[in-house]
Motif scaffolding. Sequence first.
Motif, PDB file in Angstrom:
ATOM      1  N   ASN A 128      16.317 -17.970   1.397  1.00  0.00           N
ATOM      2  CA  ASN A 128      15.959 -16.509   1.159  1.00  0.00           C
ATOM      3  C   ASN A 128      15.204 -16.071   2.317  1.00  0.00           C
ATOM      4  N   ALA A 129      15.563 -14.948   2.880  1.00  0.00           N
ATOM      5  CA  ALA A 129      14.707 -14.215   3.772  1.00  0.00           C
ATOM      6  C   ALA A 129      14.429 -12.713   3.143  1.00  0.00           C
ATOM      7  N   TYR A 130      13.047 -12.544   3.471  1.00  0.00           N
ATOM      8  CA  TYR A 130      12.880 -11.275   2.727  1.00  0.00           C
ATOM      9  C   TYR A 130      12.212 -10.070   3.926  1.00  0.00           C
ATOM     10  N   LEU A 131      12.613  -8.997   3.929  1.00  0.00           N
ATOM     11  CA  LEU A 131      12.314  -8.142   4.849  1.00  0.00           C
ATOM     12  C   LEU A 131      11.595  -6.972   4.091  1.00  0.00           C
ATOM     13  N   LEU A 132      10.200  -6.857   4.391  1.00  0.00           N
ATOM     14  CA  LEU A 132       9.401  -5.743   3.890  1.00  0.00           C
ATOM     15  C   LEU A 132       9.450  -4.566   4.811  1.00  0.00           C
ATOM     16  N   SER A 133       9.800  -3.249   4.259  1.00  0.00           N
ATOM     17  CA  SER A 133       9.854  -2.246   4.993  1.00  0.00           C
ATOM     18  C   SER A 133       8.819  -1.038   4.419  1.00  0.00           C
ATOM     19  N   ALA A 134       8.289  -0.278   5.389  1.00  0.00           N
ATOM     20  CA  ALA A 134       7.477   0.817   5.297  1.00  0.00           C
ATOM     21  C   ALA A 134       7.176   1.746   6.322  1.00  0.00           C
ATOM     22  N   GLY A 135       7.963   2.717   6.104  1.00  0.00           N
ATOM     23  CA  GLY A 135       7.944   3.597   7.277  1.00  0.00           C
ATOM     24  C   GLY A 135       8.564   2.927   8.330  1.00  0.00           C
ATOM     25  N   ARG A 136       8.118   3.137   9.503  1.00  0.00           N
ATOM     26  CA  ARG A 136       8.399   2.795  10.684  1.00  0.00           C
ATOM     27  C   ARG A 136       8.191   1.261  10.965  1.00  0.00           C
ATOM     28  N   GLU A 137       7.553   0.587  10.216  1.00  0.00           N
ATOM     29  CA  GLU A 137       7.295  -0.840  10.316  1.00  0.00           C
ATOM     30  C   GLU A 137       7.947  -1.799   9.412  1.00  0.00           C
ATOM     31  N   GLN A 138       8.314  -3.078   9.752  1.00  0.00           N
ATOM     32  CA  GLN A 138       8.860  -4.039   8.941  1.00  0.00           C
ATOM     33  C   GLN A 138       8.269  -5.448   9.351  1.00  0.00           C
ATOM     34  N   LEU A 139       8.276  -6.196   8.243  1.00  0.00           N
ATOM     35  CA  LEU A 139       7.967  -7.710   8.349  1.00  0.00           C
ATOM     36  C   LEU A 139       8.840  -8.761   7.539  1.00  0.00           C
ATOM     37  N   ARG A 152       5.792  -0.307  -5.603  1.00  0.00           N
ATOM     38  CA  ARG A 152       4.985   0.803  -5.923  1.00  0.00           C
ATOM     39  C   ARG A 152       4.086   0.905  -4.613  1.00  0.00           C
ATOM     40  N   GLY A 153       4.162   2.097  -3.944  1.00  0.00           N
ATOM     41  CA  GLY A 153       3.111   2.031  -2.972  1.00  0.00           C
ATOM     42  C   GLY A 153       4.040   2.588  -1.620  1.00  0.00           C
ATOM     43  N   GLY A 154       5.328   2.440  -1.653  1.00  0.00           N
ATOM     44  CA  GLY A 154       6.011   2.862  -0.722  1.00  0.00           C
ATOM     45  C   GLY A 154       6.626   1.732   0.064  1.00  0.00           C
ATOM     46  N   LEU A 155       6.566   0.639  -0.223  1.00  0.00           N
ATOM     47  CA  LEU A 155       7.212  -0.692   0.126  1.00  0.00           C
ATOM     48  C   LEU A 155       8.129  -1.200  -0.327  1.00  0.00           C
ATOM     49  N   THR A 156       9.410  -1.473   0.494  1.00  0.00           N
ATOM     50  CA  THR A 156      10.718  -1.620   0.115  1.00  0.00           C
ATOM     51  C   THR A 156      10.960  -3.131   0.509  1.00  0.00           C
ATOM     52  N   LEU A 157      11.459  -3.836  -0.591  1.00  0.00           N
ATOM     53  CA  LEU A 157      11.866  -5.296  -0.433  1.00  0.00           C
ATOM     54  C   LEU A 157      13.256  -5.348  -0.369  1.00  0.00           C
TER      55      LEU A 157
END
Length: 214
Positions: free
Chosen positions: A32-43, A16-21
Motif C-alpha cells: 500500500n502507498a498512501y498519498l495525502l493531499s491538502a491544497g497544493r501540497e502532497q505527502l 475532516r479538516g480538508g485532508l484527502t487520503l
Amino acid sequence: MSQEYTGSAPGTRDLRGGLTLHKISVGPMDNNAYLLSAGREQLLIDAANDAAVLLELIGDTGLTSVVTTHQHQDHWFALDEVIAATGAGSLVHEADAGPLPVVTRKLHDGDTVEVGGHTLEVIHIVGHTPGSVVLAYQEPGGGRTHLFTGDSLFPGGVGNTRGNKANFASLIGDVERKLFDRFPDDTWFYPGHGKDSTLGAERPHLGEWRERGW
C-alpha cells in the motif's frame, strides 16, 4: 468522514479538516502507498513500487515529501525515481536510514511532519525493524485519529518478527503502549499491505497475539 473509500482504484477518503487520503496497491507484494493531499501540497507514505503509477497519482500538483515507514526494500523500491521526478524530501527514521538510496531528513520519535498545514506525529515502533514508524493524524475539532502503521500493525496481528522473541516482545509492547493504550477504538489504521481496520476491531485480540508469539 465517510467510513468507506469512494471511487475505484485508487481508493479515496476525505478526512475532516480538508485532508484527502488516496490509497493504492503497487508491486508484486501488493504494498500500500498512501498519498495525502491538502491544497497544493502532497505527502506520500511509502514509494513502494511502480514509480510510473505513483507519479500518475501524484499528478501535476507535485510532491512535498515522502515518508518511508521502514527500511525493507519493498516499501521504497520506487523512492529514488519518485524523488528524482518530483524533488520531494525523503524522510525516514534514523535507525532505518542506512539502506535507503536518498534521505534528506532523519526522523525521531515525537517529530512532526507537515502537509498543507496539517500535522502528522511520528511514533517510533521497534520490532519489525529498528526504525519503523507510525504516522498519526488527528482530525481537528476532536475528530477521528488516523494511523499509518507500515508493517508494524495489521488486521489480525503485528508485523513479522521472523521468530525472534525479543523483537516480538518489543513490537507487541510498543504497539500496545504507543497505539492501543493511547488512542480510542474508533481510530482507523492503514497498514503497509492489505485492508484497513480500527483499533476497536483488533483490541479484543491483543492477548491472543501475545500468547501465540507472532
